[in-house]
Enzyme design. Structure first.
Site, PDB file in Angstrom:
ATOM      1  N   PHE A  77       0.861  -1.188   0.000  1.00 25.65           N
ATOM      2  CA  PHE A  77       0.000   0.000   0.000  1.00 25.65           C
ATOM      3  C   PHE A  77       0.895   1.235   0.000  1.00 25.65           C
ATOM      4  O   PHE A  77       1.732   1.404   0.890  1.00 25.65           O
ATOM      5  CB  PHE A  77      -0.926   0.041   1.215  1.00 25.65           C
ATOM      6  CG  PHE A  77      -1.884   1.209   1.159  1.00 25.65           C
ATOM      7  CD1 PHE A  77      -3.100   1.113   0.482  1.00 25.65           C
ATOM      8  CD2 PHE A  77      -1.559   2.431   1.743  1.00 25.65           C
ATOM      9  CE1 PHE A  77      -3.968   2.202   0.399  1.00 25.65           C
ATOM     10  CE2 PHE A  77      -2.427   3.522   1.667  1.00 25.65           C
ATOM     11  CZ  PHE A  77      -3.633   3.409   0.994  1.00 25.65           C
ATOM     12  N   ASP A  88       9.302   3.049   1.828  1.00 29.82           N
ATOM     13  CA  ASP A  88       8.098   3.755   2.253  1.00 29.82           C
ATOM     14  C   ASP A  88       7.934   3.565   3.763  1.00 29.82           C
ATOM     15  O   ASP A  88       7.482   2.520   4.230  1.00 29.82           O
ATOM     16  CB  ASP A  88       6.879   3.210   1.492  1.00 29.82           C
ATOM     17  CG  ASP A  88       5.580   3.914   1.885  1.00 29.82           C
ATOM     18  OD1 ASP A  88       5.533   4.543   2.957  1.00 29.82           O
ATOM     19  OD2 ASP A  88       4.601   3.818   1.115  1.00 29.82           O
ATOM     20  N   LYS A 108       2.201  10.152   7.922  1.00 28.54           N
ATOM     21  CA  LYS A 108       1.407   9.749   9.098  1.00 28.54           C
ATOM     22  C   LYS A 108       1.812  10.420  10.423  1.00 28.54           C
ATOM     23  O   LYS A 108       1.282  11.466  10.745  1.00 28.54           O
ATOM     24  CB  LYS A 108       1.381   8.228   9.210  1.00 28.54           C
ATOM     25  CG  LYS A 108       0.445   7.600   8.163  1.00 28.54           C
ATOM     26  CD  LYS A 108       0.028   6.177   8.506  1.00 28.54           C
ATOM     27  CE  LYS A 108      -1.117   5.682   7.652  1.00 28.54           C
ATOM     28  NZ  LYS A 108      -0.736   5.106   6.366  1.00 28.54           N
TER      29      LYS A 108
HETATM   30  C1  PLP Z   1      -1.016   5.330   4.913  1.00 28.72           C
HETATM   31  C2  PLP Z   1       0.074   4.962   3.962  1.00 28.72           C
HETATM   32  C3  PLP Z   1       0.324   5.690   2.792  1.00 28.72           C
HETATM   33  C4  PLP Z   1      -0.574   6.817   2.342  1.00 28.72           C
HETATM   34  O1  PLP Z   1      -0.529   7.892   3.206  1.00 28.72           O
HETATM   35  P1  PLP Z   1      -1.704   8.999   3.130  1.00 28.72           P
HETATM   36  O2  PLP Z   1      -1.237  10.053   4.081  1.00 28.72           O
HETATM   37  O3  PLP Z   1      -2.960   8.330   3.514  1.00 28.72           O
HETATM   38  O4  PLP Z   1      -1.730   9.491   1.720  1.00 28.72           O
HETATM   39  C5  PLP Z   1       1.402   5.337   2.014  1.00 28.72           C
HETATM   40  N1  PLP Z   1       2.207   4.318   2.354  1.00 28.72           N
HETATM   41  C6  PLP Z   1       2.010   3.591   3.467  1.00 28.72           C
HETATM   42  C7  PLP Z   1       2.952   2.489   3.813  1.00 28.72           C
HETATM   43  C8  PLP Z   1       0.937   3.883   4.317  1.00 28.72           C
HETATM   44  O5  PLP Z   1       0.718   3.146   5.413  1.00 28.72           O
END
Ligand code: PLP
Length: 374
Positions: free
Chosen positions: A118, A203, A232
């Site tokens: 994700f 990420d 986040k």
């Molecule tokens: C939540 C998340 C995102 C997206 O972040 P948003 O602030 O919701 O756009 C991207 N990568 C990972 C691993 C995430 O957990």
């Protein structure tokens, strides 16, 4: 717009890992706004930093310098071992920036992502995201993305061709159910990327800022990526993110931008958050209490348990049935829980959560477990 499936409560205030709804009912928060409120709700230091900064300057654009942005950039560089910082307002935006930077500096188009990954929901970030249901209605997305099994470096090696710019991985896959890769995964991906001359994007949007019991998830593997994306928990709940890179990888003026990126208020939130994490020893607390949480779940006596896994306060509890009734029962009994897939409870509470609160939450889960259904 009915974009979100919501639970039937309205929240009003919070302190630490406790949150109160409009009817005055209290909940132990095991969700933290999805791994965001790492320093707890409305931490006095964050509130005061926001208030102080709001009285000075809230927004400037990036046509000018602000001192606070420079201070934050320096601090982030020291913390991560990365040299450059581009600020964003969300995780998806951080990954968009990473994709553009990777294409710009390599002159190549392709990306390798992983199954169950994700990386966000904007068109670029969504192209790196695995789940069919999220992608399908919005296709065509970016075409040059290959998905390989997570945790298997040899499949990345096979997928690299002359047009691959970068591989992107999460240190632990969050949204798909707290999937922890083998210990040697990230180090071998790092080696492979160096050897084959492609960029490694890590990420850390969910794993960053103490979540896994280290400041950043890739520290468990003792590696430094070429590009790191963050968001986040970075602002303790204030929307702010970052894309960081090594010295040699950078945009030229005009390549990329965002009007509200890196506002003084966002920088103040991030600086205050970093200070709280450091001053209160929250990284260590995440490690210790996370271990307690994971073990306590593993010790629950039920034939329905499949696995209890994770690092620090990022824990997945997989059952052999739907956990949705457990989420409802817990909410009705004062505990906020989150499920990722239908059979995995994901615990990502504020890092300030107390051991007693964890114990209470687990007792509620234990009482609810028989509600777990097919
Ligand atoms: C939540 C998340 C995102 C997206 O972040 P948003 O602030 O919701 O756009 C991207 N990568 C990972 C691993 C995430 O957990």
């Amino acid at each position: 717009m009915t974009a979100f499936a919501r639970q039937p409560i309205a929240l009003e205030r919070g302190r630490g890992a406790t949150i109160t709804d409009v009817d005055g009912r209290e909940y132990i928060d095991c969700v933290a706004g999805v791994a965001v409120n790492n320093i707890g709700h409305c931490h006095p230091s964050l509130v005061s930093a926001l208030r102080t900064q709001a009285e000075k300057l809230i927004h400037t654009s990036n046509l000018y310098y602000t001192e606070i942005q420079a201070v934050l950039a320096e601090r982030m560089a020291r913390l991560t071992g990365m040299e450059r910082l581009y600020m964003t307002n969300s995780g998806a935006e951080s990954n968009e920036a990473a994709m553009k930077l990777a294409r710009k500096v390599t002159g190549k188009k392709g990306f390798i992502s992983t199954k169950n990954a994700f990386h966000g929901r904007t068109m670029g970030a969504l192209s790196l995201t695995w789940k069919e249901a999220l992608r399908r209605p919005f296709e065509p997305l970016i075409a040059d993305v290959t998905f390989v099994d997570y945790g298997k470096v040899e499949l990345i090696a096979d997928a690299i061709d002359d047009d691959v710019a970068a591989v992107i991985v999460e240190p632990i896959q969050g949204e798909s159910g707290v999937i922890v890769p083998p210990d040697e995964y990230l180090p071998t991906v790092r080696e492979l990327c160096t050897e084959r001359d492609i960029l490694m994007i890590v990420d850390e949007v969910q794993t960053g800022f103490g979540r896994t019991g280290r400041w950043f998830g890739c520290e468990h593997a003792a590696i430094t990526p070429d590009i790191m994306t963050l968001a986040k928990a970075m602002g303790g709940g204030f929307p702010v993110g970052a894309m960081m890179s090594q010295e040699e990888y950078k945009f030229a003026p005009g390549d990329h931008g965002g009007t509200q990126s890196g506002s003084p208020l966002a920088c103040a939130a991030a600086l205050a958050t970093l200070e709280v994490i450091e001053n209160e020893g929250l990284v260590e607390q995440s490690r210790v209490n996370g271990e307690y949480l994971k073990q306590s779940l593993a010790n629950l006596e039920t034939s329905k348990a499949v696995d209890s896994r994770g690092k620090g306060l990022m824990v997945g509890y997989e059952l052999s049935c739907s956990v949705l009734p457990i989420v409802s029962y817990a909410r009705e009994n004062g505990v906020l829980l989150n499920n990722t897939s239908e059979n995995v409870l994901r615990f990502v509470p504020p890092l300030v959560i107390k051991k007693e609160q964890i114990a209470t939450a687990i007792a509620v889960v234990e009482r609810a477990i028989d509600l777990c259904s097919r």
